[in-house]
Design a protein around this motif. Structure first.
Motif, PDB file in Angstrom:
ATOM      1  N   ALA A 129       0.820  -1.213   0.000  1.00 32.11           N
ATOM      2  CA  ALA A 129       0.000   0.000   0.000  1.00 32.11           C
ATOM      3  C   ALA A 129       0.854   1.264   0.000  1.00 32.11           C
ATOM      4  CB  ALA A 129      -0.930  -0.004   1.212  1.00 32.11           C
ATOM      5  N   LEU A 130       1.932   1.248   0.787  1.00 32.68           N
ATOM      6  CA  LEU A 130       2.767   2.446   0.886  1.00 32.68           C
ATOM      7  C   LEU A 130       3.711   2.591  -0.297  1.00 32.68           C
ATOM      8  CD1 LEU A 130       3.574   2.431   4.713  1.00 32.68           C
ATOM      9  CD2 LEU A 130       1.818   3.727   3.493  1.00 32.68           C
ATOM     10  N   GLY A 131       4.278   1.482  -0.737  1.00 34.00           N
ATOM     11  CA  GLY A 131       5.101   1.506  -1.944  1.00 34.00           C
ATOM     12  C   GLY A 131       6.511   2.018  -1.750  1.00 34.00           C
ATOM     13  N   ASN A 132       6.676   3.139  -1.060  1.00 34.77           N
ATOM     14  CA  ASN A 132       8.003   3.742  -0.913  1.00 34.77           C
ATOM     15  C   ASN A 132       8.710   3.312   0.370  1.00 34.77           C
ATOM     16  OD1 ASN A 132       6.220   5.025   0.758  1.00 34.77           O
ATOM     17  ND2 ASN A 132       6.992   7.102   0.381  1.00 34.77           N
ATOM     18  N   VAL A 133       8.162   2.340   1.063  1.00 35.63           N
ATOM     19  CA  VAL A 133       8.767   1.840   2.300  1.00 35.63           C
ATOM     20  C   VAL A 133       9.619   0.620   1.980  1.00 35.63           C
ATOM     21  CG1 VAL A 133       8.294   0.901   4.591  1.00 35.63           C
ATOM     22  CG2 VAL A 133       6.829   2.680   3.652  1.00 35.63           C
ATOM     23  N   SER A 134      10.751   0.495   2.656  1.00 35.33           N
ATOM     24  CA  SER A 134      11.633  -0.651   2.437  1.00 35.33           C
ATOM     25  C   SER A 134      10.979  -1.934   2.936  1.00 35.33           C
ATOM     26  CB  SER A 134      12.963  -0.432   3.164  1.00 35.33           C
ATOM     27  OG  SER A 134      13.725  -1.622   3.192  1.00 35.33           O
ATOM     28  N   LEU A 135      11.032  -2.975   2.112  1.00 39.31           N
ATOM     29  CA  LEU A 135      10.486  -4.277   2.514  1.00 39.31           C
ATOM     30  C   LEU A 135      11.224  -4.814   3.732  1.00 39.31           C
ATOM     31  CD1 LEU A 135       8.652  -6.728   2.006  1.00 39.31           C
ATOM     32  CD2 LEU A 135      10.390  -7.592   0.424  1.00 39.31           C
ATOM     33  N   LEU A 136      12.528  -4.620   3.773  1.00 38.84           N
ATOM     34  CA  LEU A 136      13.317  -5.100   4.908  1.00 38.84           C
ATOM     35  C   LEU A 136      12.911  -4.385   6.193  1.00 38.84           C
ATOM     36  CD1 LEU A 136      15.555  -6.957   5.867  1.00 38.84           C
ATOM     37  CD2 LEU A 136      17.216  -5.179   5.289  1.00 38.84           C
ATOM     38  N   ALA A 137      12.644  -3.080   6.106  1.00 43.16           N
ATOM     39  CA  ALA A 137      12.223  -2.323   7.290  1.00 43.16           C
ATOM     40  C   ALA A 137      10.881  -2.833   7.810  1.00 43.16           C
ATOM     41  CB  ALA A 137      12.129  -0.837   6.948  1.00 43.16           C
ATOM     42  N   VAL A 138       9.971  -3.116   6.898  1.00 42.57           N
ATOM     43  CA  VAL A 138       8.662  -3.658   7.293  1.00 42.57           C
ATOM     44  C   VAL A 138       8.835  -5.013   7.966  1.00 42.57           C
ATOM     45  CG1 VAL A 138       6.450  -4.516   6.422  1.00 42.57           C
ATOM     46  CG2 VAL A 138       7.404  -2.403   5.501  1.00 42.57           C
ATOM     47  N   THR A 200       9.199  -6.995  -9.465  1.00 37.90           N
ATOM     48  CA  THR A 200       9.807  -5.705  -9.820  1.00 37.90           C
ATOM     49  C   THR A 200      10.390  -5.003  -8.594  1.00 37.90           C
ATOM     50  OG1 THR A 200       7.641  -4.669  -9.601  1.00 37.90           O
ATOM     51  CG2 THR A 200       8.299  -5.391 -11.805  1.00 37.90           C
ATOM     52  N   ILE A 201      11.159  -5.738  -7.829  1.00 35.40           N
ATOM     53  CA  ILE A 201      11.849  -5.231  -6.643  1.00 35.40           C
ATOM     54  C   ILE A 201      13.258  -5.806  -6.691  1.00 35.40           C
ATOM     55  CG2 ILE A 201      11.841  -5.112  -4.115  1.00 35.40           C
ATOM     56  CD1 ILE A 201       8.882  -5.898  -4.214  1.00 35.40           C
ATOM     57  N   PRO A 202      14.278  -5.039  -6.290  1.00 36.89           N
ATOM     58  CA  PRO A 202      15.629  -5.614  -6.254  1.00 36.89           C
ATOM     59  C   PRO A 202      15.639  -6.923  -5.474  1.00 36.89           C
ATOM     60  CG  PRO A 202      15.736  -3.261  -5.869  1.00 36.89           C
ATOM     61  CD  PRO A 202      14.280  -3.620  -5.908  1.00 36.89           C
ATOM     62  N   PRO A 203      16.108  -8.005  -6.078  1.00 35.70           N
ATOM     63  CA  PRO A 203      16.020  -9.320  -5.421  1.00 35.70           C
ATOM     64  C   PRO A 203      16.800  -9.407  -4.120  1.00 35.70           C
ATOM     65  CG  PRO A 203      17.418  -9.416  -7.378  1.00 35.70           C
ATOM     66  CD  PRO A 203      16.739  -8.091  -7.402  1.00 35.70           C
ATOM     67  N   GLN A 204      17.864  -8.595  -3.980  1.00 35.76           N
ATOM     68  CA  GLN A 204      18.647  -8.639  -2.744  1.00 35.76           C
ATOM     69  C   GLN A 204      17.791  -8.259  -1.533  1.00 35.76           C
ATOM     70  OE1 GLN A 204      19.525  -7.094  -5.518  1.00 35.76           O
ATOM     71  NE2 GLN A 204      21.497  -7.923  -6.180  1.00 35.76           N
ATOM     72  N   LYS A 205      16.906  -7.272  -1.723  1.00 39.73           N
ATOM     73  CA  LYS A 205      16.049  -6.838  -0.613  1.00 39.73           C
ATOM     74  C   LYS A 205      15.056  -7.936  -0.231  1.00 39.73           C
ATOM     75  CE  LYS A 205      16.304  -1.898  -1.700  1.00 39.73           C
ATOM     76  NZ  LYS A 205      15.527  -0.677  -2.049  1.00 39.73           N
ATOM     77  N   ILE A 206      14.523  -8.593  -1.238  1.00 33.11           N
ATOM     78  CA  ILE A 206      13.593  -9.692  -0.967  1.00 33.11           C
ATOM     79  C   ILE A 206      14.323 -10.819  -0.244  1.00 33.11           C
ATOM     80  CG2 ILE A 206      12.033 -11.384  -1.994  1.00 33.11           C
ATOM     81  CD1 ILE A 206      11.688  -9.514  -4.355  1.00 33.11           C
ATOM     82  N   PHE A 207      15.517 -11.126  -0.723  1.00 32.10           N
ATOM     83  CA  PHE A 207      16.275 -12.232  -0.138  1.00 32.10           C
ATOM     84  C   PHE A 207      16.638 -11.953   1.314  1.00 32.10           C
ATOM     85  CE2 PHE A 207      20.459 -14.349   0.553  1.00 32.10           C
ATOM     86  CZ  PHE A 207      19.971 -15.646   0.594  1.00 32.10           C
ATOM     87  N   MET A 208      17.068 -10.733   1.614  1.00 35.19           N
ATOM     88  CA  MET A 208      17.422 -10.397   2.990  1.00 35.19           C
ATOM     89  C   MET A 208      16.196 -10.472   3.903  1.00 35.19           C
ATOM     90  SD  MET A 208      20.609 -10.104   2.901  1.00 35.19           S
ATOM     91  CE  MET A 208      20.815  -9.658   4.620  1.00 35.19           C
ATOM     92  N   SER A 209      15.047 -10.094   3.377  1.00 31.83           N
ATOM     93  CA  SER A 209      13.806 -10.207   4.161  1.00 31.83           C
ATOM     94  C   SER A 209      13.473 -11.669   4.421  1.00 31.83           C
ATOM     95  CB  SER A 209      12.652  -9.526   3.418  1.00 31.83           C
ATOM     96  OG  SER A 209      12.930  -8.162   3.192  1.00 31.83           O
TER      97      SER A 209
END
Length: 330
Positions: A129-138, A200-209
């Motif tokens: 919903a927010l879009g501009n928030v980091s997935l890792l932070a969430v 459509t998100i940098p895979p590194q961020k998804i992987f770290m999450s």
């Protein structure tokens, strides 16, 4: 319901992988809705491998979309298998076993599981919903909430629970930082993110999450096990010496370390077996197959294992610190 196989076709690819495709004719009875009780003719195509399809047998409940053709005859298309009875039965059995063995704690475990599922779905919805928030932070916020809620519900608002919460968070975040540091130093060489190519998100961020949430369960398990064991030893013998309690805690930690590390490894690796077989059956070299399918899983397992190893001494020393702090020992 009645089923018949009306056609069978065998096929083979360039790597001599063989499969058989069957055409199935089904005569079924509509169980609910406007046309309840009417018989309907359905068709199904399935393969022996059954990767994207399946064979239907007598007694299988199906979801079917209905429509009338130009001659007003009723036609149906199979949408999928109705599995709610089986899922409900398995879920009910799980809850009964949990309540029978865990009793009050089992009940709180069920509530904790439900809350964590809601939290995870909510966290992902917030991110989308927010879009501009980091997935890792969430995910970091979600992990803190998972830990606090789960341990407080299951173990109660006790000192040992507070120790377990602190230890879990320290162990989880330190292992994540180590994994992140290593990936930055090596520029993620050898890691393959092809499985995330459509996101459509940098895979590194998804992987770290993924690594963060994946490590949490094992680390939390170790933290509460060590904490409960140390506090139980102290409750049984409040005159126990500091060094004896420390020695016993180390022995307990050593016993569970290997088992938990292996559990993590097999849990992650087992999910890649279908893809590994697919690569090998299509002639891919063994080294290439392993690097493409195991690279991320090995990192997940190693990060979780680091978290386990770090959490054992952290939890042990924190537990002893709280037990022997001024005014706590009688």
């Amino acid at each position: 319901m009645k089923t018949n196989v009306v056609e069978k076709n065998k096929s083979a690819d360039l790597n001599h992988n063989k499969d058989t495709v069957y055409s199935q004719e089904i005569f079924a009875k509509i169980m609910n809705g406007k046309y309840k009780g009417r018989l309907i003719h359905l068709e199904n195509t399935y393969s022996y491998s059954g990767a994207y399809d399946q064979k239907y047998t007598v007694g299988t409940d199906l979801f079917v979309s209905l429509e009338k053709n130009s001659q007003h005859a009723l036609n149906g298309t199979i949408e999928g298998v109705k599995r709610d009875k089986q899922v409900t039965a398995v879920a009910g059995l799980f809850i009964l076993i949990l309540l029978a063995i865990g009793r009050k704690q089992g009940f709180y475990s069920i509530i904790s599981l439900f809350i964590n599922i809601v939290l995870l779905i909510g966290a992902l919805n917030v991110y989308l919903a927010l879009g501009n928030v980091s997935l890792l932070a969430v995910c970091i916020v979600a992990v803190v909430l998972f830990t606090v809620i789960s341990l407080l519900l299951v173990s109660g608002n006790k000192e040992k629970t507070h120790v377990a919460i602190i230890s879990t968070l320290i162990g989880t975040f330190v292992s994540l930082l180590i994994a992140y540091g290593v990936m930055q130093l090596t520029d993620s060489n050898g890691l393959h993110y092809e499985g995330m190519e459509f996101v459509t998100i940098p895979p590194q961020k998804i992987f770290m999450s993924e690594v963060l949430i994946g490590s949490l369960g094992a680390v939390m398990d170790v933290a509460i096990t060590i904490t409960s064991s140390v506090y139980e030893l102290y409750e049984k013998n409040k005159e126990i010496a500091h060094k004896d309690l420390l020695k016993s805690g180390k022995e307990i930690g050593g016993d569970i370390m290997g088992a938990m590390t292996n559990i993590l490894f097999f849990s992650y690796i087992s999910g890649t077996i279908p893809m590994v077989l697919l690569y090998l059956k299509n002639g891919s070299p063994l080294g290439y197959t392993f690097s493409m399918n195991f690279s991320l899983e090995v990192i997940r397992a190693l990060t979780g294992s680091i978290g386990i190893v770090l959490t054992i001494p952290i939890t042990l020393y924190l537990s002893i610190l709280f037990i022997f702090r001024k005014g706590n020992r009688k």
